[in-house]
Motif scaffolding. Structure first.
Motif, short mmCIF file in Angstrom:
data_model
loop_
_atom_site.label_atom_id
_atom_site.label_comp_id
_atom_site.label_asym_id
_atom_site.label_seq_id
_atom_site.Cartn_x
_atom_site.Cartn_y
_atom_site.Cartn_z
N SER A 208 2.40 0.06 -2.44
CA SER A 208 1.62 0.89 -1.53
C SER A 208 0.20 1.09 -2.08
CB SER A 208 2.30 2.24 -1.34
OG SER A 208 2.29 2.98 -2.55
N ASP A 209 -0.72 1.44 -1.19
CA ASP A 209 -2.10 1.71 -1.60
C ASP A 209 -2.16 2.95 -2.50
OD1 ASP A 209 -2.94 -0.42 -0.13
OD2 ASP A 209 -3.52 0.76 1.62
N ARG A 216 2.67 5.14 -7.04
CA ARG A 216 2.59 4.19 -5.93
C ARG A 216 4.00 3.65 -5.63
NH1 ARG A 216 -2.32 0.18 -7.22
NH2 ARG A 216 -1.89 -0.45 -5.04
#
Length: 349
Positions: A208-209, A216
């Motif tokens: 994930s960003d 994350r």
């Protein structure tokens, strides 16, 4: 490419005519048996009543000096068991077309047990030319030995070239039964960096960003999703069956079940079982959930001819969802015919 008028003609004088439609059979698991192993072969009569397909494996996992023993062992197990009586399919995986054993495999097996054999599984199929070769040879051998029903062909996708030619392979012959994913050889052919036989890989994942200092999230992905989807599309477009192949980690039943279930949801009819522990997993996975069957049966009952639209539990059902429901109900009926316990649960009448 065969012309439409000639597509279903026998390829040898005296050979049986090809099937116009695949025989309707339950094939949740293709259970591999090493025919050169006397102890395993002795258990086949008992095994036949517990699996949908028994496959005598002549190729990988059979040492070069045991090829003849495996071939003779397969003939012996085929002659010793009445597979038709239990509704069990009898298959063999022959050696690759570029091997020195392929001709002896087909010449011996068709001559000795051709009328009992349902499917020949062909490894490392790279294009329609491979199917054409086996198709012609089977027809000649069927004619020579008076085989009365056509022997079907099942292709294994285990090279990059085979995956690239999957549509042409699927439409190459009316003998085509279906295809299986061969992840180990395919990984090598593609130059993939894994030694696993099927399943995912911890390094094949998405991240994930960043969101400030929060950890994350990460999720492992499926290395085989693209190939399975491509195989399923080619098979279904040509009226064939798609199968997940081997899952090599016998100690990880949870991962095996997850991989089988993904394949089932995507349209596969079954999977290979290489170990007895995987048979129960395949039976559980490749049968529709009773709650899904009950709801699908309600859709079919509410729209007997598959037209129009109705509301069930606040959800609209139309001809598209009727088709989805029909797939589930038809499979449930097939499973129920072989499994009395599930027949009682499904209650399809």
């Amino acid at each position: 490419m065969k012309l439409p008028r000639r597509f279903f003609q026998p390829l040898a004088t005296g050979a049986p005519a090809p099937f116009r439609e695949l025989p309707v059979r339950l094939e949740r698991m293709i259970h591999f048996v090493p025919p050169h192993n006397d102890k395993v072969r002795a258990r086949v009569p008992e095994l036949a009543g517990t699996v949908d397909v028994v496959l005598g494996n002549l190729e990988d996992a059979v040492p070069a000096d045991q090829k003849e023993a495996a071939r003779k062992g397969f003939v012996a197990l085929a002659q010793a068991t009445d597979f038709a009586a239990t509704g069990t399919g009898l298959w063999t995986r022959i050696n690759a077309l570029n091997s020195p054993w392929i001709l002896d495999d087909l010449f011996t097996i068709v001559a000795e047990v051709g009328d009992k054999l349902d499917v020949v599984m062909v490894p490392k199929v790279e294009g329609p030319w491979d199917i054409h070769y086996v198709d012609q040879l089977l027809a000649q051998l069927e004619a020579r030995h008076g085989v009365t029903k056509p022997i079907l062909i099942h292709a294994i996708l285990e090279t990059a070239e085979g995956v690239a030619n999957v549509d042409a392979i699927a439409s190459a012959s009316p003998r085509m039964h279906g295809m299986s994913l061969g992840p180990a050889d395919l990984a090598a052919s593609r130059g993939m960096k894994t030694t696993r036989v099927g399943g995912g890989h911890p390094d094949y994942r998405v991240l994930s960003d960043p969101a400030g200092d929060a950890p994350r999230a990460t999720a492992q992905q499926d290395l085989w999703h693209y190939t399975i989807a491509k195989m399923v599309d080619a098979c279904m477009a040509n009226g064939l069956k798609a199968f997940y192949g081997p899952f090599g980690d016998f100690s990880d039943g949870d991962a095996c079940e997850a991989q089988f279930r993904n394949a089932f949801l995507m349209g596969c009819a079954g999977a290979w079982t290489l170990h007895p522990s995987q048979v129960a997993i395949a039976k559980r996975v490749f049968a529709p959930d009773p709650a899904e069957v009950a709801f699908a049966a309600r859709i079919v009952a509410a729209m007997p001819d598959g037209t129009g639209a109705v509301m069930l539990d606040g959800k609209m059902q139309d001809d598209a969802t009727w088709k989805q429901a029909k797939v589930i109900v038809d499979l449930a009926k097939l499973v129920a015919a072989k499994d009395p316990e599930l027949a009682a649960v499904y209650q399809l009448g």
